[in-house]
Scaffold this motif. Structure first.
Motif, PDB file in Angstrom:
ATOM      1  N   PHE A 145      23.311  -9.908  38.707  1.00 23.86           N
ATOM      2  CA  PHE A 145      21.950  -9.385  38.835  1.00 23.86           C
ATOM      3  C   PHE A 145      21.756  -8.680  40.175  1.00 23.86           C
ATOM      4  O   PHE A 145      20.622  -8.512  40.628  1.00 23.86           O
ATOM      5  CB  PHE A 145      20.928 -10.531  38.742  1.00 23.86           C
ATOM      6  N   ALA A 146      22.824  -8.283  40.846  1.00 21.64           N
ATOM      7  CA  ALA A 146      22.734  -7.693  42.181  1.00 21.64           C
ATOM      8  C   ALA A 146      21.752  -6.526  42.198  1.00 21.64           C
ATOM      9  O   ALA A 146      21.712  -5.718  41.274  1.00 21.64           O
ATOM     10  CB  ALA A 146      24.104  -7.212  42.643  1.00 21.64           C
ATOM     11  N   PHE A 147      20.936  -6.497  43.241  1.00 25.67           N
ATOM     12  CA  PHE A 147      19.940  -5.447  43.483  1.00 25.67           C
ATOM     13  C   PHE A 147      18.845  -5.412  42.406  1.00 25.67           C
ATOM     14  O   PHE A 147      18.063  -4.465  42.355  1.00 25.67           O
ATOM     15  CB  PHE A 147      20.591  -4.057  43.611  1.00 25.67           C
ATOM     16  N   GLY A 148      18.798  -6.418  41.546  1.00 25.05           N
ATOM     17  CA  GLY A 148      17.808  -6.448  40.474  1.00 25.05           C
ATOM     18  C   GLY A 148      16.440  -6.888  40.955  1.00 25.05           C
ATOM     19  O   GLY A 148      16.289  -7.546  41.981  1.00 25.05           O
ATOM     20  N   ASP A 149      15.423  -6.540  40.195  1.00 25.51           N
ATOM     21  CA  ASP A 149      14.047  -6.961  40.463  1.00 25.51           C
ATOM     22  C   ASP A 149      13.673  -7.995  39.410  1.00 25.51           C
ATOM     23  O   ASP A 149      13.417  -7.663  38.265  1.00 25.51           O
ATOM     24  CB  ASP A 149      13.103  -5.758  40.402  1.00 25.51           C
ATOM     25  N   LEU A 150      13.689  -9.275  39.827  1.00 26.71           N
ATOM     26  CA  LEU A 150      13.368 -10.384  38.939  1.00 26.71           C
ATOM     27  C   LEU A 150      12.050 -11.041  39.335  1.00 26.71           C
ATOM     28  O   LEU A 150      11.849 -12.234  39.145  1.00 26.71           O
ATOM     29  CB  LEU A 150      14.493 -11.410  38.932  1.00 26.71           C
ATOM     30  N   MET A 151      11.155 -10.273  39.878  1.00 24.27           N
ATOM     31  CA  MET A 151       9.852 -10.794  40.297  1.00 24.27           C
ATOM     32  C   MET A 151       9.142 -11.417  39.090  1.00 24.27           C
ATOM     33  O   MET A 151       8.990 -10.796  38.047  1.00 24.27           O
ATOM     34  CB  MET A 151       9.005  -9.664  40.873  1.00 24.27           C
ATOM     35  N   GLY A 152       8.747 -12.695  39.241  1.00 19.95           N
ATOM     36  CA  GLY A 152       8.011 -13.389  38.184  1.00 19.95           C
ATOM     37  C   GLY A 152       8.847 -13.756  36.975  1.00 19.95           C
ATOM     38  O   GLY A 152       8.310 -14.175  35.948  1.00 19.95           O
ATOM     39  N   ALA A 153      10.168 -13.626  37.068  1.00 19.76           N
ATOM     40  CA  ALA A 153      11.044 -13.960  35.936  1.00 19.76           C
ATOM     41  C   ALA A 153      11.123 -15.469  35.745  1.00 19.76           C
ATOM     42  O   ALA A 153      11.029 -16.241  36.688  1.00 19.76           O
ATOM     43  CB  ALA A 153      12.436 -13.397  36.169  1.00 19.76           C
ATOM     44  N   ASN A 154      11.309 -15.894  34.498  1.00 16.70           N
ATOM     45  CA  ASN A 154      11.483 -17.301  34.159  1.00 16.70           C
ATOM     46  C   ASN A 154      12.941 -17.538  33.796  1.00 16.70           C
ATOM     47  O   ASN A 154      13.392 -17.114  32.736  1.00 16.70           O
ATOM     48  CB  ASN A 154      10.572 -17.692  32.995  1.00 16.70           C
ATOM     49  N   LEU A 155      13.665 -18.215  34.701  1.00 14.41           N
ATOM     50  CA  LEU A 155      15.052 -18.584  34.464  1.00 14.41           C
ATOM     51  C   LEU A 155      15.196 -20.100  34.440  1.00 14.41           C
ATOM     52  O   LEU A 155      16.247 -20.641  34.760  1.00 14.41           O
ATOM     53  CB  LEU A 155      15.951 -17.970  35.542  1.00 14.41           C
TER      54      LEU A 155
END
Length: 147
Positions: free
Chosen positions: A63-73
């Protein structure tokens, strides 16, 4: 594979996308991909704001450089996953397996790691603010393993 193709196949009932390489800067914001298998996938620079990956198999996913703002993992298997320079604002990792995961230089703010499994997890030079650690403590220290 394009994000659109992945969504179509997921909607048709397919769940195993191990080794998938999504086009650079794929946009999957606010989608529900619960229980998907994206192990060893490449999702560099993907726009994943608000994505639901609860219970997903994400072993070794990049997920490098990804935008996971507010993601549910939450409840995800993220063993060996890579979050190098990812944006993790408000991202939920509750009860996830983060063994051998790499978060180098990630921005981690108001994230939730409550109950997550850390074993050889690397948070090298991350930026922290108001993040919930596995034991429930809120940390702001750039080296939380000292706490």
């Amino acid at each position: 594979m394009t994000a659109e193709e992945l969504l179509e196949r997921y909607a048709a009932g397919e769940r195993d996308f191990s080794g998938v390489h999504l086009n650079t800067e794929a946009r999957l914001a606010n989608t529900n991909l619960q229980g998907i298998n994206l192990s060893n996938g490449i999702m560099n620079s993907a726009y994943l704001r608000g994505i639901n990956l609860e219970g997903a198999i994400l072993r070794g996913t990049n997920f490098a450089f990804g935008d996971l703002m507010g993601a549910n993992l939450s409840n995800a298997d993220l063993e060996g996953a890579i979050f190098h320079e990812a944006v993790l604002l408000g991202t939920v990792f509750e009860n996830s397996n983060l063994k051998d995961a790499f978060f180098g230089l990630a921005i981690i703010e108001e994230a939730n790691f409550r109950g997550a499994i850390f074993d050889n997890t690397d948070f090298m030079e991350c930026i922290w603010n108001k993040t919930i650690w596995p034991n429930g403590r809120i940390i702001t220290d750039p080296n939380p393993t000292r706490n």
